[in-house]
Enzyme design. Structure first.
Site, PDB file in Angstrom:
ATOM      1  N   VAL A   6     -10.715 -51.017  -5.654  1.00 28.35           N
ATOM      2  CA  VAL A   6     -10.964 -52.170  -4.783  1.00 28.35           C
ATOM      3  C   VAL A   6     -12.444 -52.491  -4.879  1.00 28.35           C
ATOM      4  CG1 VAL A   6     -10.777 -53.089  -2.450  1.00 28.35           C
ATOM      5  CG2 VAL A   6      -9.094 -51.421  -3.268  1.00 28.35           C
ATOM      6  N   ASP A  48      -7.592 -45.338  13.839  1.00 28.31           N
ATOM      7  CA  ASP A  48      -9.018 -45.557  13.577  1.00 28.31           C
ATOM      8  C   ASP A  48      -9.226 -46.854  12.791  1.00 28.31           C
ATOM      9  OD1 ASP A  48     -11.714 -45.009  13.779  1.00 28.31           O
ATOM     10  OD2 ASP A  48     -11.767 -43.759  11.961  1.00 28.31           O
ATOM     11  N   LYS A  50     -10.794 -50.218  11.949  1.00 27.42           N
ATOM     12  CA  LYS A  50     -12.095 -50.846  12.187  1.00 27.42           C
ATOM     13  C   LYS A  50     -12.525 -51.516  10.886  1.00 27.42           C
ATOM     14  CE  LYS A  50     -14.439 -46.415  11.291  1.00 27.42           C
ATOM     15  NZ  LYS A  50     -15.363 -45.402  11.846  1.00 27.42           N
ATOM     16  N   PRO A  51     -13.482 -52.441  10.928  1.00 28.45           N
ATOM     17  CA  PRO A  51     -13.885 -53.144   9.702  1.00 28.45           C
ATOM     18  C   PRO A  51     -14.323 -52.219   8.574  1.00 28.45           C
ATOM     19  CG  PRO A  51     -14.720 -54.294  11.623  1.00 28.45           C
ATOM     20  CD  PRO A  51     -14.132 -53.019  12.136  1.00 28.45           C
ATOM     21  N   ASN A  53     -13.085 -49.476   7.756  1.00 33.37           N
ATOM     22  CA  ASN A  53     -11.923 -48.839   7.131  1.00 33.37           C
ATOM     23  C   ASN A  53     -10.993 -49.860   6.472  1.00 33.37           C
ATOM     24  OD1 ASN A  53     -12.730 -46.277   7.741  1.00 33.37           O
ATOM     25  ND2 ASN A  53     -11.450 -46.071   9.569  1.00 33.37           N
ATOM     26  N   ASP A  66      -8.309 -45.055   4.833  1.00 30.55           N
ATOM     27  CA  ASP A  66      -8.763 -43.944   5.674  1.00 30.55           C
ATOM     28  C   ASP A  66      -7.770 -43.622   6.790  1.00 30.55           C
ATOM     29  OD1 ASP A  66     -10.115 -41.933   6.877  1.00 30.55           O
ATOM     30  OD2 ASP A  66     -12.005 -43.026   7.119  1.00 30.55           O
TER      31      ASP A  66
END
Length: 343
Positions: A6, A48, A50-51, A53, A66
């Site tokens: 990625v 968890d 969040k941006p 991850n 993650d």
């Protein structure tokens, strides 16, 4: 391990300097919600999101990564224990911030998706204190600032979707990540969304629930005001009743006075067959032939005039007929009481 490469950086890198355009933010979170719906169908809660991850392909496709803190809902093994804090404070659901692992469910991931959407729309997460402990306190006890208060260009429907994800009670959020994705798709297609803004009554109830001490003082204050108003109303009503009773007493007094006066007239008409009673009786019967006799009676002795004046004052006599029957000389009478009777 062979893994997909990625090459677009993280979502956190994308919003480091500025928030995203609302439709782009909605599109990204819709894809994330679809991904989490698949994860939840397989019994995995991320815990968890969040941006940092979320990895981005160069074409804008987001990838959830993650799963190191993920929880298996269909496993008997306890990966965490009650009291163990798992996740990132600014994106944690309140039940996570309280370290209540048993209450961490798919709704906790829905909350995190709402926190990510809030960050994409405003450039900051919904809660951000000077320390991790301060942030956790905000997550548990404070309501998030609406995205439109920070960025006026955010559409109201998108704000409604975001704030529904961030409700404190898991039951008030979207029931599934798929439902969230569906509402975001409806927004992007310019269709009606299922979410509704929190009403004033609901906001008030939640505020009372979170501030029981202050609410109790306010309730006591309101009850005191209500009690004072009730007492004032009672005394006002009491005064009103007294006024009504007094008026009735006055009316009764006037009625009694009128009855006594009419009794006096009856006595006057029956006790003396002479001219004055005769004229008064004729006037009371509205006989036209007696009107010419008024001037004759008026010119009688003073006592007769007094009796006639008293009778005219008590009888329902047509004043216009009386005036027409009296001469100019009578209208110039020196006695003011006589003028009053004549007029």
């Amino acid at each position: 391990f062979a893994m997909e490469f990625v090459d677009g950086g993280t979502l956190a890198d994308l919003i480091r300097d500025h928030p995203l355009e609302p439709r782009r933010a909605a599109r990204i979170v819709e894809r994330l919600a679809e991904a989490m719906a698949v994860s939840h169908e397989h019994g995995i809660i991320h815990r968890d999101l969040k941006p940092a991850n979320v990895l981005m392909l160069r074409d804008g496709t987001p990838k959830v990564t993650d799963f190191g803190l993920a929880k298996r809902t269909d496993s008997g093994a306890a990966l965490t224990v009650t009291g163990q804090l798992m996740g990132t404070p600014s994106y944690m659901a309140p039940e996570q911030a309280r370290a209540d692992s048993e209450k961490v469910t798919r709704a906790s991931d829905v909350y995190a998706l709402g926190a990510v959407l809030h960050h994409l729309l405003t450039g900051r997460p919904p809660f951000l204190g000077p320390t991790a402990l301060a942030t956790l306190d905000q997550v548990v006890n404070s309501e998030p600032i609406g995205p439109r208060e920070l960025q006026s260009g955010v559409p109201s429907d998108l704000e409604t979707i975001c704030l529904k994800c961030l409700r404190k009670d898991p039951q008030d959020r979207y029931r599934t990540a798929k439902a969230l994705a569906d509402d975001l798709r409806a927004f992007l297609d310019e269709r009606s969304i299922s979410a509704r803004p929190m009403g004033r009554v609901e906001k008030s109830f939640k505020w009372v629930k979170k501030n029981p001490g202050v609410s109790a003082l306010l309730a006591l204050f309101v009850l005191t005001l209500a009690g004072g108003a009730a007492i004032s109303l009672y005394f006002a009503e009491s005064e009103r009743e007294k006024s009504i009773k007094l008026q009735r007493a006055l009316d009764d007094g006037r009625e009694q006075q009128r009855k006594r006066a009419m009794a006096q007239v009856d006595t006057l008409l029956t006790s003396d067959p002479r001219s004055v009673p005769t004229v008064l009786k004729a006037l009371a019967e509205d006989r036209e032939d007696v009107l010419p006799r008024l001037s004759e009676v008026w010119e009688t002795a003073a006592v007769e005039r007094h009796r006639l004046r008293a009778g005219l004052a008590l009888l329902p006599v047509d004043a216009s007929k009386v005036r027409s029957a009296l001469t100019d000389g009578m209208l110039k009478a020196s006695d003011p009481a006589e003028l009053v009777v004549i007029r």
